[in-house]
Design an enzyme around this catalytic site. Sequence first.
Site, PDB file in Angstrom:
ATOM      1  N   CYS A 113      30.169  13.625 -74.004  1.00 18.78           N
ATOM      2  CA  CYS A 113      28.840  13.311 -74.557  1.00 18.78           C
ATOM      3  C   CYS A 113      28.461  14.214 -75.724  1.00 18.78           C
ATOM      4  CB  CYS A 113      27.775  13.395 -73.474  1.00 18.78           C
ATOM      5  SG  CYS A 113      28.022  12.208 -72.151  1.00 18.78           S
ATOM      6  N   HIS A 143      20.890  13.886 -77.149  1.00 18.10           N
ATOM      7  CA  HIS A 143      21.754  12.996 -76.381  1.00 18.10           C
ATOM      8  C   HIS A 143      20.905  12.365 -75.276  1.00 18.10           C
ATOM      9  CE1 HIS A 143      24.846  11.368 -73.933  1.00 18.10           C
ATOM     10  NE2 HIS A 143      24.763  12.285 -72.986  1.00 18.10           N
ATOM     11  N   ASN A 146      22.847   5.988 -71.066  1.00 18.74           N
ATOM     12  CA  ASN A 146      23.689   7.051 -71.626  1.00 18.74           C
ATOM     13  C   ASN A 146      24.931   6.431 -72.252  1.00 18.74           C
ATOM     14  OD1 ASN A 146      25.433   9.178 -72.085  1.00 18.74           O
ATOM     15  ND2 ASN A 146      25.045  10.201 -70.136  1.00 18.74           N
TER      16      ASN A 146
HETATM   17  N1  ACO Z   1      19.836   4.386 -56.385  1.00 15.81           N
HETATM   18  C1  ACO Z   1      19.245   4.817 -55.248  1.00 15.81           C
HETATM   19  N2  ACO Z   1      19.501   6.018 -54.692  1.00 15.81           N
HETATM   20  C2  ACO Z   1      20.396   6.801 -55.318  1.00 15.81           C
HETATM   21  C3  ACO Z   1      21.063   6.417 -56.503  1.00 15.81           C
HETATM   22  C4  ACO Z   1      20.747   5.140 -57.023  1.00 15.81           C
HETATM   23  N3  ACO Z   1      21.320   4.679 -58.161  1.00 15.81           N
HETATM   24  N4  ACO Z   1      21.881   7.402 -56.882  1.00 15.81           N
HETATM   25  C5  ACO Z   1      21.761   8.386 -55.972  1.00 15.81           C
HETATM   26  N5  ACO Z   1      20.871   8.018 -55.041  1.00 15.81           N
HETATM   27  C6  ACO Z   1      20.428   8.791 -53.866  1.00 15.81           C
HETATM   28  C7  ACO Z   1      21.453   9.804 -53.408  1.00 15.81           C
HETATM   29  O1  ACO Z   1      22.425   9.190 -52.595  1.00 15.81           O
HETATM   30  C8  ACO Z   1      20.576  10.767 -52.640  1.00 15.81           C
HETATM   31  O2  ACO Z   1      20.306  10.224 -51.373  1.00 15.81           O
HETATM   32  P1  ACO Z   1      20.235  11.174 -50.070  1.00 15.81           P
HETATM   33  O3  ACO Z   1      19.089  12.114 -50.310  1.00 15.81           O
HETATM   34  O4  ACO Z   1      20.004  10.206 -48.958  1.00 15.81           O
HETATM   35  O5  ACO Z   1      21.547  11.860 -49.999  1.00 15.81           O
HETATM   36  C9  ACO Z   1      19.258  10.768 -53.433  1.00 15.81           C
HETATM   37  O6  ACO Z   1      19.273   9.553 -54.227  1.00 15.81           O
HETATM   38  C10 ACO Z   1      19.098  11.972 -54.344  1.00 15.81           C
HETATM   39  O7  ACO Z   1      20.303  12.165 -55.109  1.00 15.81           O
HETATM   40  P2  ACO Z   1      20.405  13.230 -56.272  1.00 15.81           P
HETATM   41  O8  ACO Z   1      21.750  13.118 -56.912  1.00 15.81           O
HETATM   42  O9  ACO Z   1      19.987  14.576 -55.754  1.00 15.81           O
HETATM   43  O10 ACO Z   1      19.261  12.685 -57.249  1.00 15.81           O
HETATM   44  P3  ACO Z   1      18.688  13.322 -58.577  1.00 15.81           P
HETATM   45  O11 ACO Z   1      17.237  13.405 -58.504  1.00 15.81           O
HETATM   46  O12 ACO Z   1      19.440  14.567 -58.980  1.00 15.81           O
HETATM   47  O13 ACO Z   1      19.009  12.196 -59.667  1.00 15.81           O
HETATM   48  C11 ACO Z   1      20.607  11.780 -61.416  1.00 15.81           C
HETATM   49  C12 ACO Z   1      20.347  11.809 -59.919  1.00 15.81           C
HETATM   50  C13 ACO Z   1      19.744  10.715 -62.035  1.00 15.81           C
HETATM   51  C14 ACO Z   1      22.075  11.439 -61.631  1.00 15.81           C
HETATM   52  C15 ACO Z   1      20.287  13.136 -62.057  1.00 15.81           C
HETATM   53  O14 ACO Z   1      20.840  14.172 -61.278  1.00 15.81           O
HETATM   54  C16 ACO Z   1      20.801  13.259 -63.458  1.00 15.81           C
HETATM   55  O15 ACO Z   1      20.347  12.593 -64.368  1.00 15.81           O
HETATM   56  N6  ACO Z   1      21.728  14.186 -63.693  1.00 15.81           N
HETATM   57  C17 ACO Z   1      22.240  14.499 -65.023  1.00 15.81           C
HETATM   58  C18 ACO Z   1      23.123  13.445 -65.550  1.00 15.81           C
HETATM   59  C19 ACO Z   1      23.628  13.895 -66.892  1.00 15.81           C
HETATM   60  O16 ACO Z   1      22.883  14.428 -67.698  1.00 15.81           O
HETATM   61  N7  ACO Z   1      24.898  13.795 -67.187  1.00 15.81           N
HETATM   62  C20 ACO Z   1      25.412  14.474 -68.368  1.00 15.81           C
HETATM   63  C21 ACO Z   1      25.873  13.641 -69.359  1.00 15.81           C
HETATM   64  S1  ACO Z   1      27.071  12.498 -68.830  1.00 15.81           S
HETATM   65  C22 ACO Z   1      28.529  12.809 -69.658  1.00 15.81           C
HETATM   66  O17 ACO Z   1      28.732  13.837 -70.207  1.00 15.81           O
HETATM   67  C23 ACO Z   1      29.624  11.786 -69.557  1.00 15.81           C
END
Ligand code: ACO
Length: 325
Positions: free
Chosen positions: A116, A252, A282
């Site tokens: 990214c 980004h 993304n």
């Molecule tokens: N729909 C419903 N529930 C979901 C989903 C979904 N799509 N995805 C995860 N959950 C659930 C999980 O299973 C978890 O459930 P549990 O509590 O029963 O175990 C709950 O939601 C919380 O999961 P987290 O991963 O802790 O959720 P978080 O608030 O952190 O959000 C997210 C997840 C959106 C992915 C966030 O962490 C994020 O945006 N992270 C950064 C992503 C990013 O910036 N990536 C970098 C660039 S990518 C690249 O370089 C290729």
Amino acid sequence: MTSVMRSVVTGVGGYLPDRVVTNDDLATRVDTSDEWIRERTGIHQRHQAADDQPTSDLAVAAARRALEAAGRKPEDVDLIVVATTTPDLTFPATAAIVQRKLGCPIGIAFDVQAVCSGFVYALSVADGFVARGRANCALVIGAETMTRLMDWSDRGTCVLFGDGAGAVVVEPRAGEGGTTDRGLLGFALRADGTKQDLLFVDGGVSTGQIGHLRMQGNQVFRHAVVNISEAIRAAADDAGITVASVDWFIPHQANQRILEGVAKRVGIDEKKVISTVAQHANTSAASIPLALYQGLQDGRVKPGQLLLLEAMGGGLTWGACVLRL
Ligand code: ACO
């Protein structure tokens, strides 16, 4: 002031595939909901390339628009740098395929792989050629078909990504060496390979399988705001400007909460943030030039303005760039 050669962005283009996939569409495939995706990420929809559309086709469409905006022709291009983590083939480089499809003459063409962060890295690489007089008309492209790397049974990742491409033309122009010059004014690039396990693809040529994107989202999130903020301050120092003086923050587009968290931490007014995450999701290396293109198209971003770009991705890699358009 002394005369210096600057690498100036003279044209910007973007391309999104026609197919739109909404959050509701995804909710029919995995256990998720429109409400969860919007609340946690700000994403409403994403674009997905047609089955017969490789990354290079997206790149070429964006590049044509950038060349037109710059008043340049494919014959003028002597350097192509494509930032991509989803190349058409293992080799040749997608940049060489773009060169052929656009009909550019023999010149320099290669890819940059920093996930990214690829577009910021690629801009810095192109600056090294253009500002030293080794290229006169460079195409720097971020192009991705990230949807092809998804594990469609993993709701934690498959809802986050989309396909697209953005491109800029970069040309040399004489400047005075000050912050009012047009061009790429400052960079800060970083990588920390010890954080590989937070965000990676579990396959590759030498493993014998393509693999899928794997991410510990909450861990990446935690690193993102801190790391990016440091790089932004370093890039601003490199350029000799203050973060508060930028006209537009073009980050980004990974997650609306990261965009807002970074802007707040470094003291950027939220009205200065260009966000496309709702519509594009993304698109990895494509997201910054696509957001820049969007800002120019809707009239917010104008030539002469000071822009701050930043990104973070697999590696982990991250970085920031200050440029005057
Ligand atoms: N729909 C419903 N529930 C979901 C989903 C979904 N799509 N995805 C995860 N959950 C659930 C999980 O299973 C978890 O459930 P549990 O509590 O029963 O175990 C709950 O939601 C919380 O999961 P987290 O991963 O802790 O959720 P978080 O608030 O952190 O959000 C997210 C997840 C959106 C992915 C966030 O962490 C994020 O945006 N992270 C950064 C992503 C990013 O910036 N990536 C970098 C660039 S990518 C690249 O370089 C290729």
